[in-house]
Design a protein around this motif. Structure first.
Motif, short mmCIF file in Angstrom:
data_model
loop_
_atom_site.label_atom_id
_atom_site.label_comp_id
_atom_site.label_asym_id
_atom_site.label_seq_id
_atom_site.Cartn_x
_atom_site.Cartn_y
_atom_site.Cartn_z
N PRO A 8 15.86 74.90 62.70
CA PRO A 8 15.12 75.79 63.54
C PRO A 8 13.63 75.41 64.14
N SER A 9 13.21 73.96 63.65
CA SER A 9 12.07 73.83 64.19
C SER A 9 12.06 73.43 65.58
N LEU A 10 10.97 73.68 66.32
CA LEU A 10 11.05 73.47 67.81
C LEU A 10 10.87 72.07 68.19
N ASP A 11 10.26 71.53 67.18
CA ASP A 11 10.43 69.94 67.41
C ASP A 11 10.13 69.02 66.00
N SER A 12 10.73 68.27 65.73
CA SER A 12 10.88 67.64 64.20
C SER A 12 9.82 66.47 64.31
N THR A 13 9.30 66.20 65.39
CA THR A 13 8.74 64.74 65.34
C THR A 13 7.94 64.53 63.98
N LEU A 14 6.68 65.74 63.84
CA LEU A 14 6.03 65.77 62.81
C LEU A 14 6.47 65.69 61.69
N ASP A 15 7.63 66.51 61.38
CA ASP A 15 8.47 66.70 60.08
C ASP A 15 9.01 65.17 59.66
N VAL A 16 9.45 64.45 60.62
CA VAL A 16 9.99 63.11 60.15
C VAL A 16 8.82 62.31 59.69
N LEU A 17 7.47 62.47 60.21
CA LEU A 17 6.49 61.85 59.64
C LEU A 17 5.97 62.21 58.51
N ARG A 18 6.16 63.62 58.19
CA ARG A 18 5.67 64.05 56.93
C ARG A 18 6.93 63.85 55.86
N GLU A 19 8.04 63.88 56.15
CA GLU A 19 8.86 63.99 55.02
C GLU A 19 9.42 62.35 54.95
N GLY A 20 9.34 61.51 55.86
CA GLY A 20 9.78 60.29 55.67
C GLY A 20 11.19 59.99 55.60
N TYR A 21 11.59 59.21 54.61
CA TYR A 21 12.91 58.72 54.48
C TYR A 21 13.98 59.75 54.28
N PRO A 22 13.62 60.79 53.46
CA PRO A 22 14.60 61.77 53.18
C PRO A 22 14.84 62.97 54.38
N PHE A 23 14.27 62.82 55.37
CA PHE A 23 14.17 63.82 56.53
C PHE A 23 15.57 64.13 56.78
N LEU A 24 16.35 63.45 57.32
CA LEU A 24 17.71 63.66 57.89
C LEU A 24 18.75 64.04 56.53
N TYR A 25 18.41 63.05 55.47
CA TYR A 25 19.23 63.75 54.33
C TYR A 25 19.08 65.17 53.67
N ASN A 26 17.67 65.38 53.59
CA ASN A 26 17.33 66.81 53.30
C ASN A 26 18.05 67.84 54.26
N ARG A 27 18.05 67.46 55.45
CA ARG A 27 18.82 68.61 56.30
C ARG A 27 20.18 68.50 56.22
N SER A 28 20.80 67.33 56.11
CA SER A 28 22.36 67.39 55.87
C SER A 28 22.83 68.15 54.73
N GLN A 29 21.83 68.08 53.61
CA GLN A 29 22.21 68.75 52.38
C GLN A 29 21.99 70.45 52.42
N ARG A 30 20.72 70.82 53.31
CA ARG A 30 20.52 71.93 53.43
C ARG A 30 21.68 72.58 54.22
N PHE A 31 21.84 72.10 55.20
CA PHE A 31 23.01 72.69 56.20
C PHE A 31 24.52 72.41 55.60
N ASP A 32 24.66 71.41 54.51
CA ASP A 32 25.91 71.06 54.08
C ASP A 32 26.74 70.75 55.04
N SER A 33 26.17 69.75 56.05
CA SER A 33 26.98 69.13 57.19
C SER A 33 26.67 67.77 57.45
N ASP A 34 27.67 66.96 57.81
CA ASP A 34 27.48 65.74 58.26
C ASP A 34 27.00 65.45 59.82
N ILE A 35 26.96 66.77 60.29
CA ILE A 35 26.35 66.66 61.52
C ILE A 35 25.35 67.93 62.17
#
Ligand code: HEM
Length: 419
Positions: A8-35
């Motif tokens: 839902p974030s309009l732009d995730s650039t800052l979230d990538v910097l804020r969350e770091g390594y787990p940024f994508l992993y957090n979302r794949s778990q949250r959305f329960d999806s590999d894509i």
């Protein structure tokens, strides 16, 4: 046709910097999806997670790298228009050049040079009150890598060059001064490497055939042309800088030895190559590469999802290494898991996946594993040391990360046992 889940974030650039390594992993778990889809730097990006997605990502017929790597990463980490950004025949030809440096005899030469340096440094450490392993390993690796590559390194420049190689890596995920230091280190390094390439071509610097400096200086592309001096400088550095970067994994390996002392005995078992299991687990468990990116070559669909030509696609390296479907109890450091590992090029991707020659998988993976094994065995038996109280935590929001103290050792004593 299934809908792609959108962050839902309009732009995730800052979230990538804020969350770091787990940024994508957090979302794949949250959305329960590999894509799923995010907006990154104002552009749509499709994000992939897991081994099956890695197999897709590493199909060179579906993706290209030209235009996929942000300029800020190229101006620090790998250089503008380097092999990492090349495709098709041009990439293949240059990758053959890199892989020619990875023959067993060449790797063995590097390991002997490294062994010499570990011994030399161990004696120096006996005179020091406090040894910061990360910094010392950077110098050890820098000295050996330059000697291996055929690049002369004067004693008085060792520290600066080692730090510069380190800062190029450190700058890729940084903003402000960290990024700026990385850029500065890169321009200093490129200037140095240009002078080496020019001297080799003029014949004023004799270098042995088969070394990286000789190979890169005289490499001819498919059209029979030499690389221009700047490009050759960048690629020569692409053979040296990542060797210095193994200091990060060595520091994490020291942390693992410290935190899980029972492995010290297992590493001494002559019946098994336990060091292999140990370093593979270090490469799986500890964070280094967060994700890799590519652009869709031509429109295609995968599991019904559309991949329009030109779309940015990110593969979650960090999260794929802790995917519960492949790695039992992924948050547990457990080297024995690699006894069962089948050697798939897609589930264990700390240095990229797929094929070496036709794809972008790291050219230096064997060197990395061998140098780590040597370092682990040396830390285990080549020296004795104390680990004083210090901050050994590593910050997942910082990319790349490292134990905060750099791993401090005191009371170092060389045992005389080889590296
Ligand atoms: C590519 C990681 C060590 C040379 C890569 C990639 C990653 C990576 C993630 C990109 C994969 C992709 O784009 O899909 C690492 C890590 C290392 C390491 C974590 C440990 C410190 C080395 C070493 C060398 C090396 C020791 C050479 C001496 C390269 C080259 C490429 C590459 C030339 C570009 C390959 C291509 O684009 O085809 N590495 N690497 N790396 N690495 Fe490494």
């Amino acid at each position: 046709m299934p809908e792609l889940i959108r962050d839902p974030s309009l732009d995730s650039t800052l979230d990538v910097l804020r969350e770091g390594y787990p940024f994508l992993y957090n979302r794949s778990q949250r959305f329960d999806s590999d894509i799923f889809q995010i907006q990154l730097m104002g552009m749509k990006a499709i994000c992939l997670h897991g081994a099956e997605a890695a197999e897709l990502f590493y199909n060179p017929k579906l993706f290209i790298r030209k235009g996929a790597i942000p300029r800020r990463v190229q101006t620090t980490l790998m250089g503008i228009d380097a092999i990492q950004t090349r495709d098709n025949g041009e990439h293949r030809c240059r990758k053959e050049m890199f892989m020619s440096l990875m023959e067993p005899a060449s790797r063995q030469r590097l390991m002997s040079l490294l062994a010499e340096q570990w011994q030399r440094y161990a004696h120096r450490w006996e005179q020091m009150d406090r040894v910061v392993l990360f910094r010392e390993a950077q110098e050890i690796l820098c000295r050996a890598a330059c000697a291996w590559a055929g690049v002369p390194l004067e004693e008085k420049e060792v520290r600066l060059r080692a730090r510069d190689f380190g800062n190029m890596v450190d700058g890729f995920g940084g903003v402000g001064p960290r990024h700026w230091h990385g850029k500065q280190a890169r321009s200093r390094g490129e200037k140095w490497m240009r002078s080496i390439i020019r001297a080799i071509r003029k014949g004023t610097l004799p270098v042995q055939e088969g070394t990286a400096a000789h190979t890169v200086a005289w490499y001819r592309d498919a059209e029979g042309e030499l690389l221009d001096v700047q490009m050759a400088a960048i690629e020569l550095m692409n053979a040296i800088r990542p060797i210095v970067a193994i200091s990060t994994y060595i520091t994490f390996a020291a942390l693992a030895l410290h935190e899980y002392p029972p492995y010290r005995q297992l590493l001494r078992d002559p019946a098994e190559d336990y060091a292999e299991l140990f370093v593979q687990e270090v490469r799986r468990y500890f964070p280094f590469t967060p994700f890799v990116g590519a652009l869709v070559r031509e429109d295609f669909t995968w599991h019904g999802f559309e991949f329009p030509k030109g779309t940015m696609v990110l593969l979650d390296v960090y999260g794929t290494l802790r995917d519960e479907r492949w790695w039992q109890d992924p948050e547990v450091f457990w080297p024995e898991r690699f006894r069962q590992w089948q050697g798939s090029p897609y589930d264990f991707i700390p240095q990229g996946g797929g094929e070496y020659l036709t794809g972008h998988r790291c050219a230096g993976e064997w060197i990395t594993i061998e140098a780590m094994k040597q370092a682990v065995l040396f830390l285990n038996d080549g020296i004795r040391y104390d680990v004083p109280a210090q901050d050994l935590s590593y910050d997942l929001t910082r990319m790349p990360t490292l134990p905060a103290s750099g791993f401090v050792m005191t009371e170092v004593r060389a045992t005389g046992k080889g590296a």
